[in-house]
Structure formats: C-alpha cells, structure tokens
Design a protein around this motif. Structure first.
Motif, mmCIF file in Angstrom:
data_model
loop_
_atom_site.group_PDB
_atom_site.id
_atom_site.type_symbol
_atom_site.label_atom_id
_atom_site.label_comp_id
_atom_site.label_asym_id
_atom_site.label_seq_id
_atom_site.Cartn_x
_atom_site.Cartn_y
_atom_site.Cartn_z
ATOM 1 N N SER A 172 98.815 43.652 -29.120
ATOM 2 C CA SER A 172 99.118 43.276 -27.978
ATOM 3 C C SER A 172 98.531 43.971 -26.560
ATOM 4 N N ARG A 173 97.698 45.124 -27.506
ATOM 5 C CA ARG A 173 96.210 46.236 -26.587
ATOM 6 C C ARG A 173 95.795 45.058 -26.060
ATOM 7 N N GLU A 174 95.543 44.033 -26.466
ATOM 8 C CA GLU A 174 94.376 43.715 -25.523
ATOM 9 C C GLU A 174 94.031 43.209 -23.904
ATOM 10 N N GLY A 175 92.922 43.483 -24.168
ATOM 11 C CA GLY A 175 92.921 43.433 -22.299
ATOM 12 C C GLY A 175 94.026 44.149 -21.371
ATOM 13 N N ASP A 176 93.832 45.580 -22.182
ATOM 14 C CA ASP A 176 94.900 46.690 -21.471
ATOM 15 C C ASP A 176 93.358 47.103 -20.843
ATOM 16 N N GLY A 177 92.583 46.945 -19.967
ATOM 17 C CA GLY A 177 91.637 47.748 -19.234
ATOM 18 C C GLY A 177 91.663 49.020 -19.203
ATOM 19 N N LEU A 178 91.363 49.471 -20.505
ATOM 20 C CA LEU A 178 91.690 51.023 -21.485
ATOM 21 C C LEU A 178 90.474 51.083 -21.089
ATOM 22 N N ASP A 179 89.155 50.555 -21.515
ATOM 23 C CA ASP A 179 87.962 50.496 -22.702
ATOM 24 C C ASP A 179 86.930 51.046 -20.838
ATOM 25 N N PRO A 180 85.629 51.128 -21.647
ATOM 26 C CA PRO A 180 84.859 52.656 -20.665
ATOM 27 C C PRO A 180 84.961 51.916 -19.168
ATOM 28 N N THR A 181 84.174 50.362 -19.492
ATOM 29 C CA THR A 181 83.234 49.990 -18.602
ATOM 30 C C THR A 181 84.845 50.073 -17.177
ATOM 31 N N SER A 182 85.970 49.244 -17.928
ATOM 32 C CA SER A 182 87.285 49.420 -16.453
ATOM 33 C C SER A 182 87.661 49.794 -15.842
ATOM 34 N N VAL A 183 87.794 51.418 -16.975
ATOM 35 C CA VAL A 183 87.833 53.159 -16.784
ATOM 36 C C VAL A 183 87.499 53.292 -15.574
ATOM 37 N N ASN A 184 85.841 53.054 -15.845
ATOM 38 C CA ASN A 184 85.462 53.776 -14.378
ATOM 39 C C ASN A 184 85.089 52.321 -13.511
ATOM 40 N N ALA A 185 85.929 51.473 -13.454
ATOM 41 C CA ALA A 185 85.173 50.242 -12.810
ATOM 42 C C ALA A 185 85.568 50.973 -10.696
ATOM 43 N N PRO A 186 84.134 50.032 -10.329
ATOM 44 C CA PRO A 186 83.516 50.877 -8.900
ATOM 45 C C PRO A 186 84.685 51.326 -7.706
ATOM 46 N N PHE A 187 84.420 51.847 -6.768
ATOM 47 C CA PHE A 187 85.184 53.023 -6.184
ATOM 48 C C PHE A 187 84.999 52.482 -4.562
ATOM 49 N N THR A 188 84.886 52.560 -4.029
ATOM 50 C CA THR A 188 84.004 53.042 -2.271
ATOM 51 C C THR A 188 84.725 53.571 -1.676
ATOM 52 N N VAL A 189 83.739 54.801 -1.510
ATOM 53 C CA VAL A 189 84.439 55.791 -0.795
ATOM 54 C C VAL A 189 84.604 55.905 0.569
ATOM 55 N N PRO A 190 85.640 55.781 1.349
ATOM 56 C CA PRO A 190 86.028 56.190 2.415
ATOM 57 C C PRO A 190 84.523 57.028 3.093
ATOM 58 N N PRO A 191 84.858 56.378 4.563
ATOM 59 C CA PRO A 191 84.332 57.070 5.292
ATOM 60 C C PRO A 191 84.318 58.927 5.350
ATOM 61 N N ALA A 192 83.966 59.396 5.532
ATOM 62 C CA ALA A 192 83.872 61.679 5.484
ATOM 63 C C ALA A 192 84.936 61.862 6.870
ATOM 64 N N ALA A 193 86.618 62.285 6.015
ATOM 65 C CA ALA A 193 87.684 62.359 7.131
ATOM 66 C C ALA A 193 87.932 64.010 6.913
ATOM 67 N N PRO A 194 88.437 64.994 7.956
ATOM 68 C CA PRO A 194 89.391 65.829 7.451
ATOM 69 C C PRO A 194 90.050 65.413 6.266
ATOM 70 N N GLY A 195 90.318 66.056 4.903
ATOM 71 C CA GLY A 195 91.249 65.758 3.904
ATOM 72 C C GLY A 195 90.832 64.945 2.551
ATOM 73 N N VAL A 196 89.861 63.441 3.073
ATOM 74 C CA VAL A 196 89.292 62.992 2.620
ATOM 75 C C VAL A 196 88.120 62.876 1.137
ATOM 76 N N TRP A 197 88.983 62.836 -0.020
ATOM 77 C CA TRP A 197 87.676 62.809 -1.049
ATOM 78 C C TRP A 197 86.509 62.032 -0.665
ATOM 79 N N GLN A 198 85.099 63.318 -1.374
ATOM 80 C CA GLN A 198 83.593 62.667 -1.024
ATOM 81 C C GLN A 198 83.485 62.920 -2.054
ATOM 82 N N PRO A 199 81.997 62.551 -3.092
ATOM 83 C CA PRO A 199 81.452 62.959 -4.140
ATOM 84 C C PRO A 199 81.327 64.167 -3.741
#
Length: 420
Positions: free
Chosen positions: A151-178
């Motif tokens: 029932s949980r096959e392919g639920d997206g909770l494997d390590p690769t899926s958990v850390n899926a790539p995320f494109t960081v938006p341009p720096a701006a006040p209040g916006v997360w940056q590394p």
C-alpha cells in the motif's frame, strides 16, 4: 477540532475504550520503576528495541524515511494482532503475529539487517511451543506486512525523492537562501510531494503566512533570536545553552525513548501497544509532509540571513550558536514533530507520566527528567531560539501545525485499523 471528540474517535478506531482505560492514571515514580523492572518480558518492547536498533545501525539518511519504516512495521503489527482465530492461545498468536509483522517489514525496508532480525525472530518464536497459535500468528504477521508494504509502494518517501531538487529563487527580503557555513542546497523539499498516510493532501493544514517583515511581531522575533541565539550571546544562560544543545539532535532519535516509556508503562494488550506505536509514527510522517508544504510555500529566510543582510540593524558577522539546517525557517520542523508527538501521547496515554530520564546524543553526559509530554514541547520551542536557527513565531507555528495534523490522524484512525 474538539480534543474530546478526537480522543473518542481514536479510542473507537483502536477497538474499545478498555484498550486505553488505564492511560489517565499516573503511577508514582517508585511504582513505575518497580513495575518496569519486574514485569514479564514483553514481545512488544523486544521488537520496539529491535526496530530502534535497526534504524540506528542501518537506517536511511532522511528522518522521514525512518519514520515511514516505523509506521509501516507497526501498522502491520497492529493489524495482524487484532483478530485472533478461534481455538488458539490469544497471547501466543498475538506475540507471534507482532514479531512476524515487524520482522518482515523491517527486512523488506532495511535488508542489510536481515541476519540480526532473523535471529531476533527465532528468539521470540522459541518462547512458544509449535502449534496453531504460533503458525497462524506468523502467517498473519507476514500477510499484513505484505499488505502494508504494497500500500505504501511509490509513496515518495525514499531518500532520493525526499531531497528532490529545489531551485532557489533570487535573493530578496524575507526569501530563503542557503545558509552559512556550507551554503548547502535545500533539503526535504520532496516531502511536500509525498503521499501522506491520512491527510487528504500535503497542504490540508497549510499555515497562514508568517509575520510580515514590517510587523512588530517580526521585529520582536528577530531581536530575541539575535540576542539569545548568537554563538557569543551574553544574555543566554548556561541552562538555556544546555537546552539548545540537548534538543539540537534528530527529533526521531530524541523521541524514541519517550515513546518507549509510554509503551513500557502501558497496561494495554499487545494490539494496543502496537497501535500506539503505529499511530505515533503515522502522525509523524504526515506531520513532516505538512511541515515541508508550509516551509516551501512561504520560503521564509532563516535568522542568520535576516540578521546579516536584512534592513533591521544588519550585522554581517552575526553567527548562531548552532549551524542552521538547510531549509526555510517557517515553521520549525522540530516543533511540528514535538506538537504531533505530544498530541498522540496525551490522547492515548494521558498528559503526564511518572518521571523518566532522557539523554541526548548532541549533549553527552547531560540527563534531563520529564513528567509531562508538554515539557518536551516547551523545551523544543525554546531550544530553537537559543540555537539561533528559528524565530519564536516559527516555533509556535510548528507546535500548532503538529498538533493539528496529529489530531487529524487520531480522528481518522479507523482508516488505519477499521478495515483489514
């Protein structure tokens, strides 16, 4: 959500009010310790410890994946132990079913530990004579393990899926940056793309937006974390520094012992203990999914970025006590975890327990004593401010979100246990 209605729904789903009737009675510390030392061996505790050891030795690098392992294994155990076939010894059947379900689930999810788990299963089964109870229990456990795993096959909770790539938006006040020092890529973005156990979707309990950057609340948050969370803070007390360091580690690791305390002190049957562990971790998987949804919906910057580059008295040299994790500030994941854990433990075991000691891998040599699940939440709330890695608003929002998601899990528990 009405807490009383939530608790009643959970009790109904777990089988009967008798399952949890003893939960609200808090024994004295002396009585609790004596009971824990003299009580007969418990297959539930044996396999609780086997699960914890398996994950500690060879678990996944991602916390939610390990929470999933707990949830699958113990959901299978709770289902396998519910219905006892006629004409067999109840205790032997349920113990064999629990051991078989957890064993088979863990072998499938953490195959590198198969040898140790096989040995543990033989040890458990050797306690009982060969016969229908043992054989049918083993078969029930194996059957439910297969069902839950499928029932949980392919639920997206494997390590690769958990850390899926995320494109960081341009720096701006209040916006997360590394954040320094590693400026690592965003982590756990994929959690918000995963399939929950009981939530209708990751955004079902999405929080409202964090305080505006020009609000008094935001200014107060930033001022507090600037003063109390700096590595060289002159206002943070020794006790506050200890709180920050003690609770800096993995929530999964830090809450393994409190949940074990609850299971060990429970007077419930084997199915009741299995259901407690299963509900706890199902709620925590869904909470982590909901946490990532809110984090990446608002992308609120971390205190270190706000203090170094923001418009309010910028200090390019400011450094937090602890290294900032690589994901947005709002809400605090440690606190969503704490809020969910507190809600499940309170609903199913009562708000207080006899004193128990807790240690932390991030603060060796320190032992803290707790008597209420809410005390763990309060320490978590304060710790992230004193660490310099979260604002208090993010911490409070985290507790609120965790409690809401756990309440949802309790209210809908019949979907886990009502149909086999």
């Amino acid at each position: 959500m009405n807490p009383l209605r939530t608790r009643r729904s959970a009790l109904k789903a777990l089988g009967s009010t008798a399952l949890l009737a003893a939960a609200v009675t808090v024994p004295s510390a002396t009585a609790a310790v004596a009971h824990e030392r003299k009580s007969r061996p418990s297959v539930a505790l044996d396999w609780y410890d086997a699960t914890a050891a398996t994950i500690a030795a060879a678990g996944a690098a991602t916390q939610i994946t390990n929470s999933r392992t707990w949830a699958i294994s113990w959901l299978a155990a709770a289902r396998a132990t519910r219905e006892v076939p006629p004409g067999v010894d109840r205790s032997a059947f349920q113990d064999a079913a629990l051991a078989s379900a957890v064993h088979d689930s863990l072998v499938a999810l953490v195959p590198s530990r198969a040898q140790e788990l096989d040995t543990a299963l033989r040890t458990t089964l050797d306690r009982f004579p060969d016969g229908p109870a043992k054989a049918k229990g083993v078969a029930a456990g194996a059957r439910e393990a297969r069902r839950v795993l499928a029932s949980r096959e392919g639920d997206g909770l494997d390590p690769t899926s958990v850390n899926a790539p995320f494109t960081v938006p341009p720096a701006a006040p209040g916006v997360w940056q590394p954040t320094p020092p590693a400026y690592a890529p965003a982590a756990q973005y994929g959690n918000r793309l995963a399939r929950p156990f009981l939530l209708a979707g990751p955004d079902q309990y999405r929080l409202p937006a964090p305080p505006a950057l020009d609000s008094a609340r935001y200014r107060a948050d930033l001022a507090e974390v600037r003063e109390y969370g700096a590595v060289d803070s002159t206002v943070r007390t020794e006790r506050q520094t200890e709180t920050a360091t003690f609770w800096f580690g993995s929530s999964l690791t830090l809450y393994t012992e409190p949940l074990r305390v609850a299971v060990a002190r429970s007077q419930r049957s084997t199915p009741g203990r299995a259901a407690l562990v299963a509900l706890f971790h199902v709620a925590l998987v869904d909470t982590q999914i909901a946490t990532a949804d809110t984090k990446y919906a608002y992308l609120r910057w971390r205190p270190v970025t706000a203090i170094r580059t923001g418009a309010i008295d910028p200090d390019p040299e400011w450094t937090p006590l602890h290294i900032t994790p690589a994901h947005p500030d709002y809400p605090s994941g440690h606190n969503t975890y704490a809020g969910a854990a507190e809600t499940v433990l309170t609903a199913l075991t009562g708000p207080r327990t006899a004193p128990f000691e807790l240690t932390s891998p991030t603060d060796p040599g320190v032992t803290r004593t707790y008597t209420a699940w809410s005390q763990l939440s309060q320490d978590n709330l304060d710790a992230r401010v004193y660490s310099g890695i979260h604002t208090r608003s993010a911490d409070k929002a985290g507790l609120f979100l965790g409690k809401r998601v756990a309440g949802h899990a309790l209210h809908n528990a019949e979907r886990l246990f009502g149909v086999l």
